[in-house]
Design a protein around this motif. Sequence first.
Motif, PDB file in Angstrom:
ATOM      1  N   LEU A 146       1.096  -9.507  44.538  1.00  0.00           N
ATOM      2  CA  LEU A 146       1.320  -9.866  45.986  1.00  0.00           C
ATOM      3  C   LEU A 146      -0.175  -9.809  46.748  1.00  0.00           C
ATOM      4  O   LEU A 146      -0.342 -10.885  47.701  1.00  0.00           O
ATOM      5  CB  LEU A 146       2.122  -8.640  46.606  1.00  0.00           C
ATOM      6  CG  LEU A 146       2.342  -9.064  48.032  1.00  0.00           C
ATOM      7  CD1 LEU A 146       3.090  -9.959  48.471  1.00  0.00           C
ATOM      8  CD2 LEU A 146       3.083  -7.340  48.747  1.00  0.00           C
ATOM      9  N   LYS A 147      -1.071  -9.265  46.180  1.00  0.00           N
ATOM     10  CA  LYS A 147      -2.386  -9.459  46.908  1.00  0.00           C
ATOM     11  C   LYS A 147      -3.072 -10.928  46.658  1.00  0.00           C
ATOM     12  O   LYS A 147      -3.798 -11.565  47.409  1.00  0.00           O
ATOM     13  CB  LYS A 147      -3.294  -8.444  46.138  1.00  0.00           C
ATOM     14  CG  LYS A 147      -3.012  -7.004  46.918  1.00  0.00           C
ATOM     15  CD  LYS A 147      -3.969  -6.033  46.159  1.00  0.00           C
ATOM     16  CE  LYS A 147      -3.706  -4.624  46.358  1.00  0.00           C
ATOM     17  NZ  LYS A 147      -4.398  -3.635  45.512  1.00  0.00           N
ATOM     18  N   ILE A 148      -2.917 -11.176  45.529  1.00  0.00           N
ATOM     19  CA  ILE A 148      -3.350 -12.631  45.122  1.00  0.00           C
ATOM     20  C   ILE A 148      -2.699 -13.822  45.961  1.00  0.00           C
ATOM     21  O   ILE A 148      -3.227 -14.639  46.537  1.00  0.00           O
ATOM     22  CB  ILE A 148      -3.082 -12.712  43.613  1.00  0.00           C
ATOM     23  CG1 ILE A 148      -4.171 -11.955  42.921  1.00  0.00           C
ATOM     24  CG2 ILE A 148      -3.381 -14.445  43.002  1.00  0.00           C
ATOM     25  CD1 ILE A 148      -3.734 -11.876  41.302  1.00  0.00           C
ATOM     26  N   TYR A 149      -1.351 -13.685  45.994  1.00  0.00           N
ATOM     27  CA  TYR A 149      -0.276 -14.823  46.456  1.00  0.00           C
ATOM     28  C   TYR A 149      -0.100 -14.624  47.729  1.00  0.00           C
ATOM     29  O   TYR A 149       0.620 -15.221  48.489  1.00  0.00           O
ATOM     30  CB  TYR A 149       0.825 -14.935  45.468  1.00  0.00           C
ATOM     31  CG  TYR A 149       0.362 -15.451  44.261  1.00  0.00           C
ATOM     32  CD1 TYR A 149      -0.182 -16.891  44.265  1.00  0.00           C
ATOM     33  CD2 TYR A 149       0.510 -14.576  43.022  1.00  0.00           C
ATOM     34  CE1 TYR A 149      -0.127 -17.284  42.610  1.00  0.00           C
ATOM     35  CE2 TYR A 149       0.047 -14.992  41.981  1.00  0.00           C
ATOM     36  CZ  TYR A 149      -0.261 -16.266  41.796  1.00  0.00           C
ATOM     37  OH  TYR A 149      -0.590 -16.768  40.505  1.00  0.00           O
ATOM     38  N   LYS A 150      -0.325 -13.710  48.606  1.00  0.00           N
ATOM     39  CA  LYS A 150      -0.288 -13.368  49.927  1.00  0.00           C
ATOM     40  C   LYS A 150      -0.925 -14.178  50.905  1.00  0.00           C
ATOM     41  O   LYS A 150      -1.712 -14.831  51.169  1.00  0.00           O
ATOM     42  CB  LYS A 150      -0.430 -11.842  50.234  1.00  0.00           C
ATOM     43  CG  LYS A 150       0.023 -11.509  51.528  1.00  0.00           C
ATOM     44  CD  LYS A 150      -0.109  -9.993  51.797  1.00  0.00           C
ATOM     45  CE  LYS A 150       0.393  -9.879  53.178  1.00  0.00           C
ATOM     46  NZ  LYS A 150      -0.013  -8.456  53.757  1.00  0.00           N
ATOM     47  N   MET A 152       9.858 -20.177  54.246  1.00  0.00           N
ATOM     48  CA  MET A 152       8.723 -19.601  55.048  1.00  0.00           C
ATOM     49  C   MET A 152       9.237 -18.686  56.143  1.00  0.00           C
ATOM     50  O   MET A 152       8.353 -17.674  56.572  1.00  0.00           O
ATOM     51  CB  MET A 152       8.107 -20.812  55.617  1.00  0.00           C
ATOM     52  CG  MET A 152       7.186 -21.749  54.759  1.00  0.00           C
ATOM     53  SD  MET A 152       6.312 -23.276  55.492  1.00  0.00           S
ATOM     54  CE  MET A 152       6.889 -23.214  57.245  1.00  0.00           C
ATOM     55  N   ASN A 153      10.204 -18.880  56.818  1.00  0.00           N
ATOM     56  CA  ASN A 153      11.101 -17.993  57.939  1.00  0.00           C
ATOM     57  C   ASN A 153      11.262 -16.886  57.393  1.00  0.00           C
ATOM     58  O   ASN A 153      10.949 -15.852  57.856  1.00  0.00           O
ATOM     59  CB  ASN A 153      11.972 -18.752  58.716  1.00  0.00           C
ATOM     60  CG  ASN A 153      11.468 -20.060  59.499  1.00  0.00           C
ATOM     61  OD1 ASN A 153      10.192 -20.028  60.018  1.00  0.00           O
ATOM     62  ND2 ASN A 153      12.408 -20.895  59.843  1.00  0.00           N
ATOM     63  N   GLY A 154      11.706 -16.610  55.928  1.00  0.00           N
ATOM     64  CA  GLY A 154      12.109 -15.331  55.654  1.00  0.00           C
ATOM     65  C   GLY A 154      10.992 -14.660  54.715  1.00  0.00           C
ATOM     66  O   GLY A 154      11.362 -13.614  54.319  1.00  0.00           O
ATOM     67  N   ARG A 155       9.845 -15.181  54.680  1.00  0.00           N
ATOM     68  CA  ARG A 155       9.069 -14.511  53.794  1.00  0.00           C
ATOM     69  C   ARG A 155       8.240 -13.288  54.330  1.00  0.00           C
ATOM     70  O   ARG A 155       8.154 -12.451  53.508  1.00  0.00           O
ATOM     71  CB  ARG A 155       7.871 -15.571  53.578  1.00  0.00           C
ATOM     72  CG  ARG A 155       6.572 -15.320  52.432  1.00  0.00           C
ATOM     73  CD  ARG A 155       5.707 -16.270  52.232  1.00  0.00           C
ATOM     74  NE  ARG A 155       6.439 -17.286  51.576  1.00  0.00           N
ATOM     75  CZ  ARG A 155       6.179 -18.515  51.839  1.00  0.00           C
ATOM     76  NH1 ARG A 155       5.333 -19.127  52.599  1.00  0.00           N
ATOM     77  NH2 ARG A 155       6.805 -19.462  51.095  1.00  0.00           N
ATOM     78  N   SER A 156       8.205 -13.223  55.686  1.00  0.00           N
ATOM     79  CA  SER A 156       7.625 -11.911  56.333  1.00  0.00           C
ATOM     80  C   SER A 156       8.540 -10.899  55.882  1.00  0.00           C
ATOM     81  O   SER A 156       7.929  -9.653  55.829  1.00  0.00           O
ATOM     82  CB  SER A 156       7.258 -12.168  57.796  1.00  0.00           C
ATOM     83  OG  SER A 156       8.473 -12.380  58.309  1.00  0.00           O
ATOM     84  N   ALA A 185       8.021  -7.587  53.542  1.00  0.00           N
ATOM     85  CA  ALA A 185       8.069  -6.117  54.199  1.00  0.00           C
ATOM     86  C   ALA A 185       9.122  -5.342  53.215  1.00  0.00           C
ATOM     87  O   ALA A 185       8.792  -3.949  53.071  1.00  0.00           O
ATOM     88  CB  ALA A 185       8.418  -6.365  55.621  1.00  0.00           C
ATOM     89  N   ASP A 186       9.952  -5.936  52.997  1.00  0.00           N
ATOM     90  CA  ASP A 186      11.054  -5.380  51.919  1.00  0.00           C
ATOM     91  C   ASP A 186      10.218  -4.984  50.553  1.00  0.00           C
ATOM     92  O   ASP A 186      10.635  -3.888  50.154  1.00  0.00           O
ATOM     93  CB  ASP A 186      12.350  -6.019  51.532  1.00  0.00           C
ATOM     94  CG  ASP A 186      13.275  -6.289  53.044  1.00  0.00           C
ATOM     95  OD1 ASP A 186      13.037  -5.637  53.969  1.00  0.00           O
ATOM     96  OD2 ASP A 186      14.145  -7.247  52.865  1.00  0.00           O
ATOM     97  N   LEU A 187       9.592  -5.768  50.083  1.00  0.00           N
ATOM     98  CA  LEU A 187       8.800  -5.640  49.066  1.00  0.00           C
ATOM     99  C   LEU A 187       8.062  -4.400  48.938  1.00  0.00           C
ATOM    100  O   LEU A 187       7.743  -3.482  48.025  1.00  0.00           O
ATOM    101  CB  LEU A 187       8.072  -6.789  48.354  1.00  0.00           C
ATOM    102  CG  LEU A 187       7.478  -6.747  47.109  1.00  0.00           C
ATOM    103  CD1 LEU A 187       8.324  -6.472  45.967  1.00  0.00           C
ATOM    104  CD2 LEU A 187       6.672  -7.774  46.806  1.00  0.00           C
ATOM    105  N   LYS A 188       6.981  -4.314  50.184  1.00  0.00           N
ATOM    106  CA  LYS A 188       5.995  -3.179  50.485  1.00  0.00           C
ATOM    107  C   LYS A 188       6.929  -1.833  50.484  1.00  0.00           C
ATOM    108  O   LYS A 188       6.344  -0.570  50.187  1.00  0.00           O
ATOM    109  CB  LYS A 188       5.270  -3.458  51.658  1.00  0.00           C
ATOM    110  CG  LYS A 188       4.461  -4.446  51.409  1.00  0.00           C
ATOM    111  CD  LYS A 188       3.467  -4.812  52.673  1.00  0.00           C
ATOM    112  CE  LYS A 188       2.399  -5.975  52.285  1.00  0.00           C
ATOM    113  NZ  LYS A 188       1.440  -6.079  53.636  1.00  0.00           N
TER     114      LYS A 188
END
Length: 123
Positions: free
Chosen positions: A119-123, A66-70, A74-77
């Motif tokens: 990503l839109k679905i699971y964000k 959870m802490n690393g998700r953001s 960001a890296d994926l975007k």
Amino acid sequence: MRDTMQRDVYISASSPEEMEKITQALEEESEWIEEESWGQTFVVFNARLAKIEDYCEAVRNRVKEMNGRSDAVADLKQAFNLTSQFLAKMANTSEELRYHTIVELDNLEKLLNTTQDWLKIYK
């Protein structure tokens, strides 16, 4: 360890059953330390600690995720952006000058679109 596991982030990352199991194990080990631990070896302490850590590992991994998700999002975007730029550049390059085939570029574009939709679905 008890204080750590009682933080809101750990509670939200665990099920009530998991938290009950962890709390019970911590209570048992606290009682053991207070009443029966005198004269025990370092190996025994480590074995008992490992037992508690095993209970807590899944919850700690979820909190870490959870802490690393953001940062991961960001890296994926950023990868989306770079891939889009690459595809735009390849679209403006003649076929003779490209290293990639049309099929490869189409597959990359499909993968980009699929991943963006995911990503839109699971964000």
